[in-house]
Design a protein around this motif. Structure first.
Motif, short mmCIF file in Angstrom:
data_model
loop_
_atom_site.label_atom_id
_atom_site.label_comp_id
_atom_site.label_asym_id
_atom_site.label_seq_id
_atom_site.Cartn_x
_atom_site.Cartn_y
_atom_site.Cartn_z
N SER A 130 0.83 -1.21 0.00
CA SER A 130 0.00 0.00 0.00
C SER A 130 0.86 1.25 0.00
O SER A 130 0.56 2.21 -0.71
CB SER A 130 -0.92 0.01 1.22
OG SER A 130 -1.81 -1.05 1.18
N ILE A 131 1.91 1.24 0.80
CA ILE A 131 2.81 2.39 0.86
C ILE A 131 3.44 2.62 -0.51
O ILE A 131 3.50 3.75 -1.01
CB ILE A 131 3.88 2.19 1.94
CG1 ILE A 131 3.25 2.18 3.34
CG2 ILE A 131 4.94 3.29 1.86
CD1 ILE A 131 4.19 1.73 4.44
N ALA A 132 3.92 1.55 -1.13
CA ALA A 132 4.60 1.68 -2.43
C ALA A 132 3.64 2.19 -3.51
O ALA A 132 3.98 3.11 -4.26
CB ALA A 132 5.19 0.34 -2.84
N TYR A 133 2.44 1.61 -3.58
CA TYR A 133 1.49 2.05 -4.61
C TYR A 133 1.05 3.49 -4.37
O TYR A 133 0.89 4.27 -5.31
CB TYR A 133 0.27 1.12 -4.65
CG TYR A 133 0.49 -0.08 -5.52
CD1 TYR A 133 0.38 0.01 -6.90
CD2 TYR A 133 0.83 -1.31 -4.98
CE1 TYR A 133 0.60 -1.09 -7.72
CE2 TYR A 133 1.05 -2.42 -5.78
CZ TYR A 133 0.93 -2.29 -7.15
OH TYR A 133 1.16 -3.38 -7.95
N ARG A 134 0.85 3.86 -3.13
CA ARG A 134 0.40 5.23 -2.83
C ARG A 134 1.51 6.24 -3.12
O ARG A 134 1.25 7.31 -3.65
CB ARG A 134 -0.04 5.30 -1.37
CG ARG A 134 -0.63 6.62 -0.96
CD ARG A 134 -1.98 6.84 -1.65
NE ARG A 134 -2.60 8.03 -1.18
CZ ARG A 134 -3.61 8.05 -0.31
NH1 ARG A 134 -4.12 6.93 0.12
NH2 ARG A 134 -4.11 9.18 0.10
N LEU A 135 2.75 5.88 -2.80
CA LEU A 135 3.87 6.78 -3.06
C LEU A 135 4.07 6.97 -4.57
O LEU A 135 4.45 8.05 -5.02
CB LEU A 135 5.14 6.25 -2.41
CG LEU A 135 6.35 7.17 -2.40
CD1 LEU A 135 6.04 8.48 -1.68
CD2 LEU A 135 7.53 6.48 -1.75
N ALA A 136 3.78 5.94 -5.34
CA ALA A 136 3.94 6.03 -6.79
C ALA A 136 2.93 6.97 -7.43
O ALA A 136 3.12 7.41 -8.56
CB ALA A 136 3.83 4.64 -7.41
N THR A 137 1.86 7.31 -6.71
CA THR A 137 0.86 8.24 -7.26
C THR A 137 1.23 9.70 -7.01
O THR A 137 0.56 10.59 -7.53
CB THR A 137 -0.54 7.98 -6.66
OG1 THR A 137 -0.50 8.23 -5.25
CG2 THR A 137 -0.99 6.56 -6.93
N LYS A 138 2.26 9.94 -6.22
CA LYS A 138 2.70 11.31 -5.96
C LYS A 138 3.17 11.95 -7.27
O LYS A 138 3.67 11.26 -8.16
CB LYS A 138 3.84 11.34 -4.94
CG LYS A 138 3.46 10.83 -3.57
CD LYS A 138 2.61 11.83 -2.87
CE LYS A 138 2.32 11.36 -1.46
NZ LYS A 138 1.24 12.05 -0.86
N PRO A 139 3.03 13.26 -7.41
CA PRO A 139 3.44 13.92 -8.65
C PRO A 139 4.90 13.70 -9.02
O PRO A 139 5.24 13.69 -10.20
CB PRO A 139 3.18 15.40 -8.37
CG PRO A 139 2.16 15.42 -7.30
CD PRO A 139 2.38 14.19 -6.48
#
Length: 168
Positions: free
Chosen positions: A49-58
């Motif tokens: 979850s952390i990795a996928y969410r961080l990948a959505t950052k601009p």
């Protein structure tokens, strides 16, 4: 107007408790001399979850190799999961976010180096006129503007020179 309720996608106290239990199981396995236990599903889901969410950052959202970045981040987290010390920090979310962040940066640097190699070779092929092999048969299809290739190569080489100077 009511305040918006903040919803966390990783419950830090539960994540910490899961890591403490996993570390205890690893220590017990080492003491007995048996194979280390598998990382629990909850810990894996939190890291994912952390990795996928961080990948959505601009900072990271526009890359075509985003899945590779995510997998590198997860791999690094699993590699260094035992280095998390609950005695030093009670915030595993921040610890694993940092690991993933730097894994993303390493993947971006690796992909830029790969692109530099491809563009440099295509630039030399263009300069030597080797993009065509007899007649009208095209050996290499280059869909990138020559000015972009030149500027990318110049910027990358300037960065390499700057890093060399910094190392001295």
């Amino acid at each position: 107007m009511a305040k918006r309720v903040k919803r966390n996608y990783v419950n830090n106290p539960d994540f910490l408790e899961g890591l403490i239990q996993y570390r205890a199981a690893c220590a017990d396995s080492r003491h007995k001399g048996v194979q280390l236990p598998v990382v629990p599903n909850y810990i894996g889901a939190c890291i994912q979850s952390i990795a996928y969410r961080l990948a959505t950052k601009p900072n990271f959202s526009g890359y075509t190799f985003k899945e590779d970045m995510i997998m590198d981040g997860i791999e690094n987290c699993l590699r260094y999961i035992e280095n998390f010390d609950p005695d030093k920090s009670s915030n595993p979310f921040a610890y694993f976010t940092q690991i993933i962040w730097y894994a993303f940066l390493r993947r971006i640097a690796k992909e830029k180096k790969h692109l530099y190699t491809k563009l440099k070779s295509s630039q030399s092929m263009i300069a030597l006129g080797e993009t065509y092999a007899g007649g009208s048969e095209v050996v290499m299809n280059i869909n990138i503007d020559a000015s972009y290739i030149d500027s990318f190569i110049e910027d990358y080489e300037a960065k390499l020179d700057k890093d060399k100077e910094k190392a001295k």
